[in-house]
Enzyme design. Sequence first.
Site, mmCIF file in Angstrom:
data_model
loop_
_atom_site.group_PDB
_atom_site.id
_atom_site.type_symbol
_atom_site.label_atom_id
_atom_site.label_comp_id
_atom_site.label_asym_id
_atom_site.label_seq_id
_atom_site.Cartn_x
_atom_site.Cartn_y
_atom_site.Cartn_z
ATOM 1 N N THR A 151 -33.720 -2.465 12.908
ATOM 2 C CA THR A 151 -33.259 -3.667 12.222
ATOM 3 C C THR A 151 -33.915 -4.821 12.956
ATOM 4 O O THR A 151 -34.564 -4.622 13.977
ATOM 5 C CB THR A 151 -31.709 -3.736 12.298
ATOM 6 O OG1 THR A 151 -31.158 -2.674 11.528
ATOM 7 C CG2 THR A 151 -31.116 -5.044 11.816
ATOM 8 N N ASP A 186 -25.842 4.586 5.573
ATOM 9 C CA ASP A 186 -24.764 3.718 6.076
ATOM 10 C C ASP A 186 -23.472 3.931 5.278
ATOM 11 O O ASP A 186 -22.413 3.481 5.685
ATOM 12 C CB ASP A 186 -25.176 2.240 6.016
ATOM 13 C CG ASP A 186 -25.891 1.800 7.287
ATOM 14 O OD1 ASP A 186 -25.926 2.579 8.247
ATOM 15 O OD2 ASP A 186 -26.401 0.665 7.321
ATOM 16 N N GLY A 198 -29.215 -3.187 16.188
ATOM 17 C CA GLY A 198 -28.588 -2.213 17.091
ATOM 18 C C GLY A 198 -27.467 -1.402 16.476
ATOM 19 O O GLY A 198 -26.609 -0.900 17.198
ATOM 20 N N SER A 241 -21.976 -2.417 6.512
ATOM 21 C CA SER A 241 -22.983 -2.728 7.533
ATOM 22 C C SER A 241 -22.303 -3.216 8.807
ATOM 23 O O SER A 241 -21.143 -3.628 8.796
ATOM 24 C CB SER A 241 -23.904 -3.829 6.988
ATOM 25 O OG SER A 241 -24.726 -4.325 8.008
ATOM 26 N N ARG A 260 -27.713 -7.319 0.728
ATOM 27 C CA ARG A 260 -27.529 -5.913 1.108
ATOM 28 C C ARG A 260 -27.937 -5.013 -0.061
ATOM 29 O O ARG A 260 -27.715 -5.357 -1.230
ATOM 30 C CB ARG A 260 -26.054 -5.704 1.445
ATOM 31 C CG ARG A 260 -25.678 -4.317 1.935
ATOM 32 C CD ARG A 260 -26.278 -4.004 3.274
ATOM 33 N NE ARG A 260 -25.601 -2.870 3.917
ATOM 34 C CZ ARG A 260 -26.118 -2.215 4.941
ATOM 35 N NH1 ARG A 260 -27.288 -2.556 5.454
ATOM 36 N NH2 ARG A 260 -25.453 -1.229 5.492
#
Length: 541
Positions: A350, A392, A441, A421, A92
């Site tokens: 994504t 995010d 999604g 996330s 990440r």
Amino acid sequence: MKYLIFLILPLLLLPLAANANLPQRGMVVAAQPAAARAGIAMLEKGGNAFDAAAAIALALGVLEPGSSGIGGGGFFLLYIAKAHRYVMIDARETAPKLAGKGEIYKTQSSINGPQSAGVPGLIAGVDRLVSQYGKLGRKQITTPAIRFARHGFAVSPRLKGMLNWRGKVLNDAARRVYLTGDIIRQPALADTLARFAKGGADEFYRGETAGRLVADMKRDGGLIREADLAAYHAVERQPVLFDYQGFHFVSAALPSSGGLTLAHIFGQLKHDDLKSMPKADRDHLLIESMKRAYRDRNRYLGDRDFVHIPADYLDARRLKSLRDSIRMHKTTPSAQLKGFAEPIGASVDTTHFSVIDREGNMVSATLSINYGFGSGYLSPSTGILLNDEMDDFATRPGQPNAYGLVQGKANAVAPGKRMLSSMTPTFVIGPKRTFIVGTPGGSRIISMVMLASIGFMRDETPPADWVSAPRFHHQFLPDVVQYEAGAFSDAVAAELKRRGHQLKQMKRRYGNMQAILLDRNSGHVTGISDPRGEGASVSTR
Ligand code: GLY
């Protein structure tokens, strides 16, 4: 943490004999057929699922530049068959130092432009995958991606749609690459990938590529500096493990909220017989338990290297009391549930892929640059399209962001911190079969994985239906049930409305699930690629 130990124990007791037969063939299911074939090529060269995953990750980044890539990050969930071990490679992104506490996003976008990019993690993740678990080495796994980048590929209808949608935020360098014809060639990216093949993650984070990227960032207003890149590491994490009515779940750990949110939902439903109850009751229960789980997700979860997650987050008594608060005849409006009102965002892009090899190794990987085409900023000297994962974070905790979304302090920006996330690469291990699953999604990823897992556990329809069936979702706020056309029959929709649910049909279908089903008795493998996308399953001979 106490709850994790409690959850881990049953899984470790899973008898090895449960894997009676090895897979009859290797298989890859990915969002682009050429990427799936690149993975299979690695298996056919003698590589394992981890080599295949590394090659697919890089190839998808080239072939689906709007969805993932080396300017982004993701999570690789692995099953290492020989050691009977599950591990998650956390690649990440992290917040650059200059992002501070996110003050910059009071005046600048956290979605568009170079300042919206976190420090990319994918290359560190791929390097870890290959060096620690693969057999083939960097040169081989990089070859397909370099070929696609150098020789080009035709723009697919999906990519065209994404370019129509996000083309206006692309910088000049990105426009030159993505908007000048029907074939996309990425020579600068091919060179960057070639440097990685030679010099590994060290080259990317501390070598020539780092120098070039930072020079571009400084000139164009980005926040990433040499020290941010030098400090970046992919981290191996213990996945979230939990049991549900005879099925074992292995799913993404923090900084993904996916595994904990699934464990929260299924923890509430521990004693409910989802198999036999009428559909209206089941859907009502799923909606109500999602609402409660997403409330806690939004309020408490963040990068656990920075924030404390309440010790009773998954405590059985707490989850039972949440279950007890669900009334079957009537919805509980989100406003009536105690807790700070914090909706989360539905990022729109994504990618996901699933892999299995003949030794039984498995990979479920979800990778992202966040919104379509990430920040829209392509670093001219490296060809790297940077993510916009800074969005995010709760870039303004307690206040709506550019999309009117609000998140909590646990997910506030801090230098070096990973943004929360929803990516949920998952394995579900049943008495006889194993399901490898995941999807893009945004915030709906978790409910998509939940619905597909329920399809697998109920086993009343063909596997393809677990993936293709119309979906529904509730994320606490907004207090509406989002659904795809066909998710509810007229009778079920009427019943849900009678119980007080507000139903909102989505204009478009969502998600792009890529799953594999292994029958451990026969060794038979089935690939399922979401009909909503352009993906494919490909297997070894
Ligand atoms: N960028 C989407 C997610 O990580 O949830």
